[in-house]
Scaffold this motif. Structure first.
Motif, short mmCIF file in Angstrom:
data_model
loop_
_atom_site.label_atom_id
_atom_site.label_comp_id
_atom_site.label_asym_id
_atom_site.label_seq_id
_atom_site.Cartn_x
_atom_site.Cartn_y
_atom_site.Cartn_z
N THR A 12 -2.41 -10.04 7.44
CA THR A 12 -1.60 -10.95 8.27
C THR A 12 -1.78 -12.41 7.87
OG1 THR A 12 -3.30 -11.06 9.97
CG2 THR A 12 -1.59 -9.38 10.28
N GLU A 50 -4.73 -2.59 9.36
CA GLU A 50 -3.47 -3.32 9.20
C GLU A 50 -3.72 -4.74 8.69
OE1 GLU A 50 -0.73 -2.88 12.44
OE2 GLU A 50 -1.28 -0.80 12.73
N ASN A 53 -7.57 -8.69 10.50
CA ASN A 53 -8.86 -9.36 10.73
C ASN A 53 -9.65 -9.41 9.43
OD1 ASN A 53 -10.37 -10.72 12.60
ND2 ASN A 53 -11.64 -8.96 13.11
N ALA A 119 -10.37 -0.99 15.86
CA ALA A 119 -10.64 -1.59 17.17
C ALA A 119 -12.14 -1.63 17.55
CB ALA A 119 -9.82 -0.89 18.24
N GLY A 125 -11.27 -7.48 22.27
CA GLY A 125 -11.27 -7.91 23.66
C GLY A 125 -10.23 -8.97 23.91
N VAL A 174 -16.35 5.59 7.80
CA VAL A 174 -14.91 5.37 8.02
C VAL A 174 -14.57 6.02 9.35
CG1 VAL A 174 -12.57 5.67 7.14
CG2 VAL A 174 -14.47 5.51 5.53
N ILE A 175 -14.02 5.24 10.25
CA ILE A 175 -13.66 5.77 11.57
C ILE A 175 -12.36 6.57 11.43
CG2 ILE A 175 -12.89 5.10 13.90
CD1 ILE A 175 -14.89 2.72 13.63
N GLU A 327 -14.80 -15.14 12.57
CA GLU A 327 -14.50 -13.81 13.15
C GLU A 327 -13.92 -12.84 12.11
OE1 GLU A 327 -12.70 -13.57 17.20
OE2 GLU A 327 -11.42 -12.05 16.28
#
Ligand SMILES: Cc1cc2nc3c(=O)[nH]c(=O)nc-3n(C[C@H](O)[C@H](O)[C@H](O)COP(=O)(O)OP(=O)(O)OC[C@H]3O[C@@H](n4cnc5c(N)ncnc54)[C@H](O)[C@@H]3O)c2cc1C
Length: 332
Positions: A12, A50, A53, A119, A125, A174-175, A327
């Protein structure tokens, strides 16, 4: 698997990035196979959701995997509602769908960009609610040997924008799936900011989620129009003594006492008070409405962004003696 895959549209911030190898597995088995191959070939591994972050370098060596595990389902019995969501499910779409079905728990987290798999990494949050409050368990694969495991929420060491996935398990798992516990009992959480003024006295979960979207759209730049990764700095946690010292000089400084005795300060306010809102250098700037968000006007690189961010943090440290922590995570 593709080689030399362009990731400029997969983050992003809109930073230019080429991955040496890229794969988007659609099943846990395919993901296991990729982990095994990466281990055998000694390819450095990057997991991509995606890209909302992440700060990507111009060249990402090794293998980038983007799990497309995009199925979700509800399990409901005796008043207990569990949501199982694959790592590739878009977070915001799921939040809205669950709110539409009258399920409470994550409606305040509407419009946070990204995938379900990412997440838990920073325990997302917003508006007084954190993921850890509804998360029951995380299903994952160990990078080392592809082994499947289920980590209960209590073992995830969740904190403010923090978890075991940024610490002991960083780069090691890896989640693949989240399990969340929601409720059919009305439980609006409206005590944060001006959320209560945007809804009726007895709102539905969907009305709360929609109000959150309205407020966020007015405050935050849309990454589709202006590159950004949301808040670039965490709100700093300082000791009570340090907070009291600052509050003597700056009584208007927004501050939030924490259960552990420390005090959380508003990083955006500190940046704003340095006169940096709207400040631009080269390809990057501080957003003109939200000082916590750094924006990319196009044509810049990760190295330039980091230098710009350091300059912002340096000015805050010089004026207030408070260190800001980044962050978004650095890839590669
Ligand atoms: C406009 C904007 C607003 C935002 N607002 C908020 C906010 O209010 N609150 C908040 O908490 N965050 C916010 N964010 C940050 C971001 O949305 C979240 O951190 C989100 O969870 C990132 O999801 P992603 O899929 O884009 O992850 P990515 O950016 O792709 O990855 C983030 C990290 O997670 C790792 N990761 C991704 N998927 C997996 C997986 N399946 N297994 C293991 N590791 C994985 C990556 O390797 C990386 O380290 C905002 C971002 C933007 C751009």
């Amino acid at each position: 698997m593709q080689s030399h895959h362009d990731l400029s549209r997969f983050n992003t911030l809109g930073l230019p990035c080429v991955a040496e190898r890229f794969a988007a597995p659609t099943s846990v088995e395919a993901l296991q196979e990729l982990l095994w191959m990466a281990g055998k070939q000694e390819w450095p591994l990057t997991v991509l959701g995606e890209g909302s972050n992440l700060i990507l370098p111009e060249w990402l060596k090794g293998l980038v995997v983007r799990p497309i595990l995009d199925e979700w389902r509800l399990e409901e019995s005796k008043g207990r509602v569990l949501v199982h969501a694959g790592a590739g499910v878009n977070w915001h779409t799921l939040v809205m769908e669950l709110a539409r079905r009258g399920l409470w728990g994550i409606e305040n987290l509407a419009l946070i960009p990204g995938s379900c798999g990412a997440a838990p990494i920073q325990n997302i949050g917003a508006y007084g609610v954190e993921l850890c409050e509804t998360l029951e368990a995380v299903h994952l694969l160990h990078v080392e040997d592809g082994r499947e495991a289920v980590l209960p929420s209590r073992a995830c060491a969740f904190g403010y924008r923090d978890s075991v996935f940024k610490r002991e398990l960083d780069g090691r798992v890896v989640i693949t799936r989240l399990v969340m516990r929601l409720s059919r009992i009305s439980r609006p959480r409206l005590d944060y900011g001006d959320l209560a003024t945007h809804v009726d006295a007895h709102p539905t979960a969907l009305q709360v989620a929609e109000a959150v979207c309205t407020i966020r759209r007015a405050k935050l730049p849309d990454p589709a129009l202006l590159g950004n990764a949301g808040s670039f700095f965490k709100n700093p946690l300082v000791s009570l003594e340090a907070a009291e010292r600052l509050l003597r000089d700056y009584p208007q400084l927004p501050h939030f006492p924490q259960p552990d005795g420390r005090v959380k300060l508003a990083a955006g306010w500190l940046i704003d008070r340095c006169g940096l809102k709207g400040w631009r250098q080269g390809h990057f700037g501080v957003h003109e409405r939200q000082a916590l968000v750094l924006v990319h006007f196009g044509g810049g690189s990760a190295a330039e962004l980091l230098a710009f961010a350091e300059s912002v943090a340096g000015q805050v440290a010089e004026r207030f003696g408070v260190d800001l922590e980044r962050e978004p995570r650095l890839a590669g």
